[in-house]
Design a protein around this motif. Structure first.
Motif, PDB file in Angstrom:
ATOM      1  N   GLN A 199      -1.102   1.676 -16.149  1.00  0.00           N
ATOM      2  CA  GLN A 199      -2.419   2.343 -16.208  1.00  0.00           C
ATOM      3  C   GLN A 199      -3.536   1.454 -15.665  1.00  0.00           C
ATOM      4  N   TYR A 200      -3.262   0.129 -15.554  1.00  0.00           N
ATOM      5  CA  TYR A 200      -4.257  -0.782 -14.959  1.00  0.00           C
ATOM      6  C   TYR A 200      -3.917  -1.101 -13.506  1.00  0.00           C
ATOM      7  N   TRP A 201      -3.144  -0.229 -12.863  1.00  0.00           N
ATOM      8  CA  TRP A 201      -2.690  -0.513 -11.500  1.00  0.00           C
ATOM      9  C   TRP A 201      -3.864  -0.744 -10.562  1.00  0.00           C
ATOM     10  N   ASP A 202      -3.629  -1.613  -9.561  1.00  0.00           N
ATOM     11  CA  ASP A 202      -4.626  -1.868  -8.515  1.00  0.00           C
ATOM     12  C   ASP A 202      -4.031  -1.374  -7.206  1.00  0.00           C
ATOM     13  N   PHE A 203      -4.817  -0.630  -6.464  1.00  0.00           N
ATOM     14  CA  PHE A 203      -4.303  -0.172  -5.169  1.00  0.00           C
ATOM     15  C   PHE A 203      -5.504   0.101  -4.277  1.00  0.00           C
ATOM     16  N   ARG A 204      -5.916  -0.933  -3.540  1.00  0.00           N
ATOM     17  CA  ARG A 204      -7.199  -0.794  -2.841  1.00  0.00           C
ATOM     18  C   ARG A 204      -7.414  -1.891  -1.802  1.00  0.00           C
ATOM     19  N   ASP A 205      -8.598  -1.875  -1.192  1.00  0.00           N
ATOM     20  CA  ASP A 205      -9.108  -2.919  -0.299  1.00  0.00           C
ATOM     21  C   ASP A 205      -8.317  -3.041   1.013  1.00  0.00           C
ATOM     22  N   PRO A 206      -8.188  -1.938   1.790  1.00  0.00           N
ATOM     23  CA  PRO A 206      -7.429  -2.025   3.047  1.00  0.00           C
ATOM     24  C   PRO A 206      -8.071  -2.990   4.047  1.00  0.00           C
ATOM     25  N   HIS A 207      -7.244  -3.825   4.645  1.00  0.00           N
ATOM     26  CA  HIS A 207      -7.674  -4.785   5.685  1.00  0.00           C
ATOM     27  C   HIS A 207      -6.760  -4.559   6.892  1.00  0.00           C
ATOM     28  N   ILE A 208      -7.337  -4.056   7.986  1.00  0.00           N
ATOM     29  CA  ILE A 208      -6.533  -3.603   9.135  1.00  0.00           C
ATOM     30  C   ILE A 208      -6.576  -4.657  10.239  1.00  0.00           C
ATOM     31  N   PHE A 209      -5.432  -4.915  10.858  1.00  0.00           N
ATOM     32  CA  PHE A 209      -5.393  -5.915  11.939  1.00  0.00           C
ATOM     33  C   PHE A 209      -4.218  -5.624  12.861  1.00  0.00           C
ATOM     34  N   ARG A 210      -4.304  -6.152  14.080  1.00  0.00           N
ATOM     35  CA  ARG A 210      -3.182  -6.085  15.016  1.00  0.00           C
ATOM     36  C   ARG A 210      -2.423  -7.402  14.909  1.00  0.00           C
ATOM     37  N   ASN A 215       2.441  -6.877  18.081  1.00  0.00           N
ATOM     38  CA  ASN A 215       1.388  -6.027  18.631  1.00  0.00           C
ATOM     39  C   ASN A 215       1.182  -4.716  17.858  1.00  0.00           C
ATOM     40  N   GLN A 216       1.752  -4.616  16.664  1.00  0.00           N
ATOM     41  CA  GLN A 216       1.578  -3.399  15.858  1.00  0.00           C
ATOM     42  C   GLN A 216       0.368  -3.557  14.933  1.00  0.00           C
ATOM     43  N   ILE A 217      -0.141  -2.394  14.509  1.00  0.00           N
ATOM     44  CA  ILE A 217      -1.270  -2.419  13.567  1.00  0.00           C
ATOM     45  C   ILE A 217      -0.746  -2.319  12.135  1.00  0.00           C
ATOM     46  N   TYR A 218      -1.288  -3.165  11.266  1.00  0.00           N
ATOM     47  CA  TYR A 218      -0.893  -3.207   9.852  1.00  0.00           C
ATOM     48  C   TYR A 218      -2.132  -3.108   8.957  1.00  0.00           C
ATOM     49  N   ARG A 263       2.687  -0.483   7.703  1.00  0.00           N
ATOM     50  CA  ARG A 263       2.649  -0.472   9.174  1.00  0.00           C
ATOM     51  C   ARG A 263       2.165   0.894   9.660  1.00  0.00           C
ATOM     52  N   LEU A 264       1.241   0.890  10.618  1.00  0.00           N
ATOM     53  CA  LEU A 264       0.704   2.158  11.141  1.00  0.00           C
ATOM     54  C   LEU A 264       1.756   2.883  11.971  1.00  0.00           C
ATOM     55  N   LYS A 265       1.938   4.187  11.680  1.00  0.00           N
ATOM     56  CA  LYS A 265       2.879   4.997  12.453  1.00  0.00           C
ATOM     57  C   LYS A 265       2.150   5.968  13.379  1.00  0.00           C
ATOM     58  N   SER A 266       0.923   6.335  13.069  1.00  0.00           N
ATOM     59  CA  SER A 266       0.198   7.307  13.892  1.00  0.00           C
ATOM     60  C   SER A 266      -0.542   6.604  15.029  1.00  0.00           C
ATOM     61  N   ASP A 267      -1.171   7.389  15.907  1.00  0.00           N
ATOM     62  CA  ASP A 267      -1.708   6.877  17.173  1.00  0.00           C
ATOM     63  C   ASP A 267      -3.153   6.400  17.001  1.00  0.00           C
ATOM     64  N   SER A 268      -3.325   5.086  16.954  1.00  0.00           N
ATOM     65  CA  SER A 268      -4.668   4.530  16.721  1.00  0.00           C
ATOM     66  C   SER A 268      -5.599   4.836  17.894  1.00  0.00           C
ATOM     67  N   THR A 269      -5.040   4.985  19.109  1.00  0.00           N
ATOM     68  CA  THR A 269      -5.921   5.227  20.264  1.00  0.00           C
ATOM     69  C   THR A 269      -6.592   6.599  20.145  1.00  0.00           C
ATOM     70  N   LYS A 270      -5.959   7.484  19.367  1.00  0.00           N
ATOM     71  CA  LYS A 270      -6.580   8.794  19.111  1.00  0.00           C
ATOM     72  C   LYS A 270      -7.397   8.768  17.813  1.00  0.00           C
ATOM     73  N   GLY A 271      -7.507   7.591  17.240  1.00  0.00           N
ATOM     74  CA  GLY A 271      -8.284   7.486  15.996  1.00  0.00           C
ATOM     75  C   GLY A 271      -7.540   8.035  14.799  1.00  0.00           C
ATOM     76  N   ASP A 272      -6.206   8.124  14.920  1.00  0.00           N
ATOM     77  CA  ASP A 272      -5.416   8.663  13.812  1.00  0.00           C
ATOM     78  C   ASP A 272      -4.827   7.505  13.002  1.00  0.00           C
ATOM     79  N   PHE A 273      -5.359   7.288  11.833  1.00  0.00           N
ATOM     80  CA  PHE A 273      -4.871   6.221  10.935  1.00  0.00           C
ATOM     81  C   PHE A 273      -4.296   6.835   9.667  1.00  0.00           C
ATOM     82  N   SER A 274      -3.685   8.021   9.810  1.00  0.00           N
ATOM     83  CA  SER A 274      -3.253   8.746   8.604  1.00  0.00           C
ATOM     84  C   SER A 274      -1.786   8.513   8.237  1.00  0.00           C
ATOM     85  N   GLN A 275      -0.972   7.966   9.137  1.00  0.00           N
ATOM     86  CA  GLN A 275       0.466   7.839   8.854  1.00  0.00           C
ATOM     87  C   GLN A 275       0.867   6.364   8.803  1.00  0.00           C
ATOM     88  N   TRP A 276       1.452   5.957   7.705  1.00  0.00           N
ATOM     89  CA  TRP A 276       1.808   4.548   7.503  1.00  0.00           C
ATOM     90  C   TRP A 276       3.191   4.450   6.881  1.00  0.00           C
TER      91      TRP A 276
END
Ligand code: FRU
Length: 436
Positions: A199-210, A215-218, A263-276
């Motif tokens: 109940q005290y779980w932490d799941f936050r603070d995304p930090h995105i980088f190549r 050469n993948q985005i994480y 790891r990002l699975k969707s197409d970042s060049t299209k601005g899609d950061f929804s699939q990981w």
């Protein structure tokens, strides 16, 4: 399945921050201790409380100016809403939104508060918590803002993103867009604990980088080891190289922090950061500490430095350490294995004379570290934690510089309050030619 085997996979094995590592933490070592801040510190903008802060940067981590302006994002709360009081400061998380500031010089005294970034109502949950702001590659002015979308009831914490444009002229910086917010991923209960397990779980603070290696985005993020809270067995792996006859301290099993990665699975060049794709944690602190917040990475000299902030109050068992920034280094790229920096993991902690003076340290690729002032004891006060005499911060601390030297770090310079430096400019001329 116990928590440890669930953090292992074909890709990599989580590294551990062990009880033995934490035994090496020493408060007040001059190479790993923040300077005591002057009680008469300046405030950037006294209409808002400011805490977790991140600078506009590129996907490789470099801080950039935009058309000559330094730009920073921060969690803020209106003091008129919380009350400009000790209680108001401590209630800020329930009023939190992402604001921005801009400055021509990067000098701390020069920041102007620009207001809210995400359109009011676009975040469907109660609050906006920490993340990062990244100039879209090959674009003139597109900014992808990653943040934590936090809900009150039911309790939710979801790394999310929203996109907009940055604009600037001779007078300042402003934004357009940031009116659609999209979830990135949720705690899956398999790689990372979810609310059912903890109940005290932490799941936050995304930090995105190549990642320079593949050469993948994480995304890095704050998580917890999967499994029911308190139900972990602390064994020799979690204890590490402790002296003989050391027994497992009572309560150690409540420490279950994890530095997460996806790891990002969707197409970042299209601005899609929804699939990981959720991957096992990079580092776990099972038996040691329950929170490893705002993880971020610096690549230097072929080494991968992983930093995270943590609290005195979240250490468990007999482990203890100051509020501050902790870190780990890998010689083998982002997936480790990682060794705690300075033997203990402590990179910069608060001095014992002012144990809660700063928090939320962020290390940039040149080693400059920003943090905010939390509570500063009155000089000579008998009790540094007495709210009747400490001064509330809600503004930036002096920037300090650390040198990263293999497995060691050294505090070497103290700069002005809220001072920032950039390692790059935007638009780059080629990106400007193709501006979107
Ligand atoms: C760190 C932190 C983050 C969180 C934010 C909420 O100071 O706890 O983990 O996103 O502050 O205020």
């Amino acid at each position: 399945m116990n928590a440890v085997s669930s953090t292992q996979s074909a890709t990599h094995t989580s590294s551990r921050w062990t009880i033995a590592d934490a035994m090496k933490i020493h408060t007040d070592d001059p190479t790993t201790t923040m300077p005591v801040i002057d009680y008469a510190f300046p405030v950037i903008d006294s209409d808002v409380w400011q805490w977790d802060t991140w600078l506009l940067r590129d996907i490789h981590g470099k801080t950039v100016t935009f058309k000559g302006w330094y730009v920073m994002f921060a969690l803020v709360a209106d003091r008129s809403a919380t009350g400009d009081t000790v209680e108001g400061w401590h209630s800020r998380n329930n009023y939190s939104y992402i604001g921005y500031y801009y400055s021509r010089t990067g000098n701390g005294a020069d920041w102007k508060f620009g207001g809210r970034v995400i359109k009011e109502g676009a975040n469907s949950r109660s609050w906006e918590w920490s993340g990062c702001a990244v100039m879209r590659e090959n674009s003139g002015s597109t900014v992808d803002l990653f943040y934590t979308s936090v809900n009150d009831t039911p309790s939710e914490s979801v790394p999310s993103y929203t996109t907009g444009r940055i604009l600037a002229d001779a007078n300042g910086v402003w934004f357009e867009g940031f009116d659609v917010c999209t979830d990135m991923f949720q705690a899956d209960g398999v790689n990372y604990a979810n609310i059912v397990e903890d109940q005290y779980w932490d799941f936050r603070d995304p930090h995105i980088f190549r990642n320079p290696d593949d050469n993948q985005i994480y995304a890095l993020f704050e998580g917890n080891v999967p499994g029911m809270r308190g139900d972990f067995t602390i064994g020799s792996d979690e204890m590490g190289l402790v002296p003989p006859a050391t027994t497992v301290p009572a309560g150690a099993q409540y420490g279950a922090a994890a530095i997460g990665i996806a790891r990002l699975k969707s197409d970042s060049t299209k601005g899609d950061f929804s699939q990981w794709e959720m991957l096992p944690a990079l580092v776990t602190a099972l038996g040691v500490n329950d929170q490893t917040e705002r993880p971020h990475v610096v690549f230097q000299d072929g080494l991968t430095y992983l930093f995270t902030i943590s609290h005195h109050s979240t250490f468990t068992g007999n482990s203890t350490g100051p509020d501050g920034v902790y870190g780990f280094v890998s010689r083998n790229g982002i997936f480790g294995p990682y060794t705690p920096l300075n033997g203990s993991g402590l990179v910069l902690g608060n001095p014992s004379a002012a144990p809660y003076e700063t928090y939320s340290h962020f290390v940039d690729p040149a080693g400059y570290v920003q943090s905010f002032i939390d509570t500063l004891p009155q000089p000579g006060s008998a009790d540094p934690q007495d709210p009747a005499t400490y001064r509330i911060g809600g503004t930036l601390a002096p920037t300090v510089k650390i040198v990263l030297d293999g497995e060691r770090t050294f505090l070497t310079e103290v700069h002005a309050y809220g001072q920032v430096y950039a390692q790059g400019v935007w638009p780059t001329s080629s990106a400007w030619d193709k501006r979107s």
